[in-house]
Write an enzyme that holds these catalytic residues in place. Structure first.
Site, PDB file in Angstrom:
ATOM      1  N   ASP A  67       0.818  -1.211   0.000  1.00 42.03           N
ATOM      2  CA  ASP A  67       0.000   0.000   0.000  1.00 42.03           C
ATOM      3  C   ASP A  67       0.855   1.265   0.000  1.00 42.03           C
ATOM      4  O   ASP A  67       2.078   1.212   0.171  1.00 42.03           O
ATOM      5  CB  ASP A  67      -0.957   0.008   1.209  1.00 42.03           C
ATOM      6  N   ASN A 136      -7.326  -2.619  14.650  1.00 41.94           N
ATOM      7  CA  ASN A 136      -8.743  -2.857  14.318  1.00 41.94           C
ATOM      8  C   ASN A 136      -8.925  -4.044  13.381  1.00 41.94           C
ATOM      9  O   ASN A 136     -10.001  -4.244  12.821  1.00 41.94           O
ATOM     10  CB  ASN A 136      -9.375  -1.591  13.719  1.00 41.94           C
ATOM     11  N   HIS A 138      -7.249  -4.584  10.491  1.00 37.89           N
ATOM     12  CA  HIS A 138      -7.019  -4.375   9.057  1.00 37.89           C
ATOM     13  C   HIS A 138      -5.751  -5.090   8.599  1.00 37.89           C
ATOM     14  O   HIS A 138      -4.835  -5.304   9.386  1.00 37.89           O
ATOM     15  CB  HIS A 138      -7.015  -2.880   8.690  1.00 37.89           C
ATOM     16  N   GLU A 143      -9.616  -1.749   5.596  1.00 42.27           N
ATOM     17  CA  GLU A 143     -10.185  -1.410   6.894  1.00 42.27           C
ATOM     18  C   GLU A 143     -11.404  -2.266   7.197  1.00 42.27           C
ATOM     19  O   GLU A 143     -11.968  -2.898   6.292  1.00 42.27           O
ATOM     20  CB  GLU A 143     -10.597   0.071   6.878  1.00 42.27           C
TER      21      GLU A 143
END
Ligand code: F6R
Length: 247
Positions: A67, A136, A138, A143
């Site tokens: 990314d 979280n 991801h 996400e």
């Protein structure tokens, strides 16, 4: 999915680096998927040491990064281009023309993402993908709520992720709002996955990833379906696991 619990960060880093190095020795022109963030830094330090002390040869290795932030040029000190050069590429003998990192400055992001996917396919796919995990759940910048079949595309970053990453920027407002990321489906096509996590802040995400139901709320849970996924965690990140993972 294989779960390996090690004492601490140093041990998970060494374990991960050994797997990467053994693939490079077996297949010198292998395709590696790299991640950024603080987690893989120890693994990269070991790869650099193995290159310098043991002659680990990256000259034929092809790389794809997961990314990149949208809007940051490669020269920006928080871009993932900059990160990879500082923390790995400039210390090893990888051929710059073999390096692929999403272009956060691409004018036509959609076409760029299609090109990136096609490029991965043109090399026969990723042999080994290194992954970190967000608190979280991801993976890359997929996400919570990301489609589990998603491909490389632009994503809006959640406030939690922007907060987690704000420590690297002058202030929260400076943290980019968008990123280009490989999709969950793209990641799952890698022939092998190595997911690393350390520290208490990752314990809940690791619990969900290893023992929870598979769901888009925690995109990392999809790795349970990968035939060759290895989750390497330290004792703190493994702190909430209930199963017995001794080997
Ligand atoms: C970065 C990436 C992210 C990180 C994750 C964990 O390329 O893919 O998913 O792996 O945000 O970041 P750290 O390692 O900084 O806790």
């Amino acid at each position: 999915m294989l779960v390996i619990i090690k004492k601490d960060y140093e041990e998970i880093s060494f374990e991960g680096a050994k797997l990467v190095a053994s693939l490079i020795r077996k297949k010198p022109d292998c395709v590696l998927g790299f991640a950024t963030g603080s987690t893989p830094l120890g693994l990269y330090k070991h790869l650099i040491r193995m290159h310098k002390d043991e002659g680990l040869d990256f000259s034929k290795v092809i790389s794809f990064n997961l990314d990149e932030y949208v809007g940051l040029p490669p020269s920006h000190n928080q871009s993932y281009h900059f990160f990879m050069w500082e923390n790995l590429f400039k210390h090893i003998n990888i051929n710059p023309s073999n390096i692929h990192i999403p272009m956060g400055m691409a004018e036509d992001i959609e076409s760029f993402c299609e090109w990136y996917e096609a490029k991965i396919v043109s090399y026969g796919g990723i042999d080994l993908q290194i992954l970190g995990i967000g608190s979280n759940g991801h993976i890359a910048f997929n996400e919570p709520g990301s489609s589990l079949g998603s491909r490389t595309r632009i994503k809006t970053l959640k406030e939690k992720t922007r907060n987690d990453n704000a420590r690297f920027f002058k202030n929260f407002e400076e943290v980019p709002k968008f990123a280009i990321t490989m999709g969950v489906g793209t990641i799952m096509e890698a022939k092998r996955l190595i997911l690393l996590a350390n520290g208490k802040s990752k314990a809940e995400a690791i619990k969900a990833t290893v023992e929870g139901p598979i769901m888009a709320k925690y995109p990392a849970t999809i790795v349970q379906l990968h035939q060759y996924a290895t989750v390497i965690v330290d004792k703190e990140a493994a702190g909430l696991l209930e199963g017995d993972y001794s080997t």
